[in-house]
Write an enzyme that holds these catalytic residues in place. Structure first.
Site, PDB file in Angstrom:
ATOM      1  N   GLU A   1       6.262  18.443  16.936  1.00 27.41           N
ATOM      2  CA  GLU A   1       5.616  17.701  16.074  1.00 27.41           C
ATOM      3  C   GLU A   1       5.497  15.978  16.406  1.00 27.41           C
ATOM      4  OE1 GLU A   1       6.465  17.915  11.739  1.00 27.41           O
ATOM      5  OE2 GLU A   1       5.336  16.225  11.325  1.00 27.41           O
TER       6      GLU A   1
ATOM      7  N   GLU B   1      10.239  11.076  16.470  1.00 28.06           N
ATOM      8  CA  GLU B   1      10.019  10.213  15.189  1.00 28.06           C
ATOM      9  C   GLU B   1      10.875   8.913  15.768  1.00 28.06           C
ATOM     10  OE1 GLU B   1       8.125   9.500  12.656  1.00 28.06           O
ATOM     11  OE2 GLU B   1       8.886   7.712  13.246  1.00 28.06           O
TER      12      GLU B   1
ATOM     13  N   ASP C   1       9.769   7.055  21.459  1.00 31.84           N
ATOM     14  CA  ASP C   1       8.454   7.378  21.574  1.00 31.84           C
ATOM     15  C   ASP C   1       8.276   8.614  22.250  1.00 31.84           C
ATOM     16  OD1 ASP C   1       5.853   7.133  22.940  1.00 31.84           O
ATOM     17  OD2 ASP C   1       5.793   5.034  23.203  1.00 31.84           O
TER      18      ASP C   1
ATOM     19  N   ASP D   1       0.043   6.605  12.245  1.00 32.97           N
ATOM     20  CA  ASP D   1      -0.345   5.330  12.071  1.00 32.97           C
ATOM     21  C   ASP D   1      -1.779   5.082  12.197  1.00 32.97           C
ATOM     22  OD1 ASP D   1       2.264   4.857  11.019  1.00 32.97           O
ATOM     23  OD2 ASP D   1       3.082   4.512  13.264  1.00 32.97           O
TER      24      ASP D   1
ATOM     25  N   ASP E   1      -5.846  10.408   6.291  1.00 34.93           N
ATOM     26  CA  ASP E   1      -6.578  10.437   5.071  1.00 34.93           C
ATOM     27  C   ASP E   1      -7.120   8.921   5.353  1.00 34.93           C
ATOM     28  OD1 ASP E   1      -4.296   8.318   5.021  1.00 34.93           O
ATOM     29  OD2 ASP E   1      -3.728   9.313   2.960  1.00 34.93           O
TER      30      ASP E   1
ATOM     31  N   ARG F   1       5.053  13.397   3.102  1.00 39.97           N
ATOM     32  CA  ARG F   1       5.341  12.450   2.287  1.00 39.97           C
ATOM     33  C   ARG F   1       3.971  11.359   2.425  1.00 39.97           C
ATOM     34  NH1 ARG F   1       8.498   7.847   3.034  1.00 39.97           N
ATOM     35  NH2 ARG F   1       8.410   6.614   1.013  1.00 39.97           N
TER      36      ARG F   1
ATOM     37  N   GLU G   1       0.985  12.067   3.187  1.00 41.15           N
ATOM     38  CA  GLU G   1      -0.018  12.692   2.521  1.00 41.15           C
ATOM     39  C   GLU G   1      -0.108  12.529   0.818  1.00 41.15           C
ATOM     40  OE1 GLU G   1      -0.145  17.071   2.883  1.00 41.15           O
ATOM     41  OE2 GLU G   1      -2.218  17.120   1.550  1.00 41.15           O
TER      42      GLU G   1
HETATM   43  C1  LIG Z   1       2.140   7.208   9.022  1.00 40.04           C
HETATM   44  S1  LIG Z   1       3.575   8.157   9.516  1.00 40.04           S
HETATM   45  C2  LIG Z   1       3.374   9.609   9.172  1.00 40.04           C
HETATM   46  C3  LIG Z   1       4.319  10.501   9.031  1.00 40.04           C
HETATM   47  C4  LIG Z   1       4.601  12.000   8.874  1.00 40.04           C
HETATM   48  N1  LIG Z   1       3.704  12.753   9.536  1.00 40.04           N
HETATM   49  C5  LIG Z   1       3.954  11.966   7.351  1.00 40.04           C
HETATM   50  O1  LIG Z   1       3.020  12.416   7.172  1.00 40.04           O
HETATM   51  O2  LIG Z   1       4.582  11.798   6.401  1.00 40.04           O
HETATM   52  C6  LIG Z   1       3.400   8.228  11.199  1.00 40.04           C
HETATM   53  C7  LIG Z   1       4.617   8.235  12.051  1.00 40.04           C
HETATM   54  O3  LIG Z   1       4.431   8.391  13.571  1.00 40.04           O
HETATM   55  C8  LIG Z   1       5.574   7.668  14.293  1.00 40.04           C
HETATM   56  N2  LIG Z   1       5.126   7.124  15.548  1.00 40.04           N
HETATM   57  C9  LIG Z   1       4.358   6.177  15.977  1.00 40.04           C
HETATM   58  N3  LIG Z   1       4.197   6.035  17.059  1.00 40.04           N
HETATM   59  C10 LIG Z   1       5.043   6.963  17.692  1.00 40.04           C
HETATM   60  C11 LIG Z   1       5.210   7.638  18.917  1.00 40.04           C
HETATM   61  N4  LIG Z   1       4.862   6.830  19.899  1.00 40.04           N
HETATM   62  N5  LIG Z   1       5.991   8.591  19.283  1.00 40.04           N
HETATM   63  C12 LIG Z   1       6.418   9.451  18.345  1.00 40.04           C
HETATM   64  N6  LIG Z   1       6.278   8.813  16.920  1.00 40.04           N
HETATM   65  C13 LIG Z   1       5.580   8.064  16.553  1.00 40.04           C
HETATM   66  C14 LIG Z   1       6.042   6.358  13.239  1.00 40.04           C
HETATM   67  O4  LIG Z   1       7.222   6.015  13.449  1.00 40.04           O
HETATM   68  C15 LIG Z   1       5.719   7.143  11.652  1.00 40.04           C
HETATM   69  O5  LIG Z   1       6.889   7.560  11.253  1.00 40.04           O
END
Ligand SMILES: C[S@@+](CC[C@H](N)C(=O)[O-])C[C@H]1O[C@@H](n2cnc3c(N)ncnc32)[C@H](O)[C@@H]1O
Length: 228
Positions: free
Chosen positions: A58, A83, A110, A132, A168, A207, A209
């Site tokens: 994930e 994450e 990352d 994001d 979304d 969360r 979503e």
């Molecule tokens: C909008 S959040 C969604 C989190 C989760 N998937 C959810 O639906 O609740 C996007 C997540 O991607 C993570 N993220 C951003 N760039 C990333 C990267 N290069 N590698 C891993 N995670 C990353 C961010 O820290 C953030 O927590």
């Protein structure tokens, strides 16, 4: 990608962690962290201290709800959650301990630091849920659903393996469909509109979503297959 070259955007820390979160990071995270030391290949099956039937990845696991659910429902699968946001990692490792999940490993960094260390065909399912959106045009190149990440996933996933993506944000959806459908190694073949409008039963809500739903946004769920 090396740590020196990485250019990570977004938050690493949020509100100060309470005692439970601090303990999770200090005591539990070191036991569950994917070791990135060195620069050799990382065999994901060997991370779990026991045999697993496959490994799911994930990318951007947020507070870890989805990864923990998948690990609990699929005890023979190894789940790697990536994450960089430390509050999310603290929440996930605490959940893993509470639910005694032995098939979870995490990377608090990352994902691109891990992808090119994994051997070909070593990831049997991948999730990128509500990434994001980077709404400003000048930031679009930061979007994680992009041709180079898809190239890496295509290398890592065997034919027929599933890539689940959700958003979304309409603008990001258009972007995702464009890059996913342009990619020769991923197929999207929905049978009806419900395939992208209705979240499948083996895909728990996240969360982000939930936040989107509260704000009146509809989610789209894409299930892609690694093409032959
Ligand atoms: C909008 S959040 C969604 C989190 C989760 N998937 C959810 O639906 O609740 C996007 C997540 O991607 C993570 N993220 C951003 N760039 C990333 C990267 N290069 N590698 C891993 N995670 C990353 C961010 O820290 C953030 O927590």
């Amino acid at each position: 990608m090396t740590a020196a070259k990485r250019e990570l955007h977004g938050r690493r820390v949020g509100r100060p962690l309470r005692h439970r979160g601090q303990r999770a990071l200090q005591e539990l995270l070191p036991k569950l962290r994917v070791p990135l030391a060195g620069d050799g290949p990382i065999d994901p099956c060997a991370l779990f201290g026991r045999a697993v039937d496959g490994v799911w990845l994930e990318i951007g696991s947020g507070d870890g709800t989805h990864a923990a659910w998948q690990a609990a429902q699929n005890p023979d699968i190894g789940v790697i959650a990536v994450e960089p946001f430390m509050n999310g990692i603290a929440s996930l490792v605490a959940m893993a301990e509470e639910r005694q999940l032995t098939n979870i490993r995490v990377l608090d960094d990352d994902v691109r630091l891990l992808l090119d260390r994994l051997p070909p065909q070593s990831i049997n399912r991948a999730f990128i849920l509500f990434p994001d959106p980077w709404p400003k045009r000048r930031h679009w190149r930061r979007r994680i659903v992009n041709p180079s990440v898809l190239d890496e996933l295509a290398r890592l996933m065997p034919i027929g393996a599933e890539l689940r993506v959700a958003t979304d944000v309409q603008d990001y959806l258009v972007w995702m469909l464009r890059v996913l459908r342009a990619h020769p190694d991923f197929d999207w073949a929905p049978r009806s509109a419900d395939d992208w409008r209705v979240r499948p039963h083996d895909w728990p809500g996240t969360r982000f979503e939930e936040k989107g739903l509260e704000a009146g946004r509809r989610s789209t769920y894409l299930s892609m297959k690694r093409a032959a």
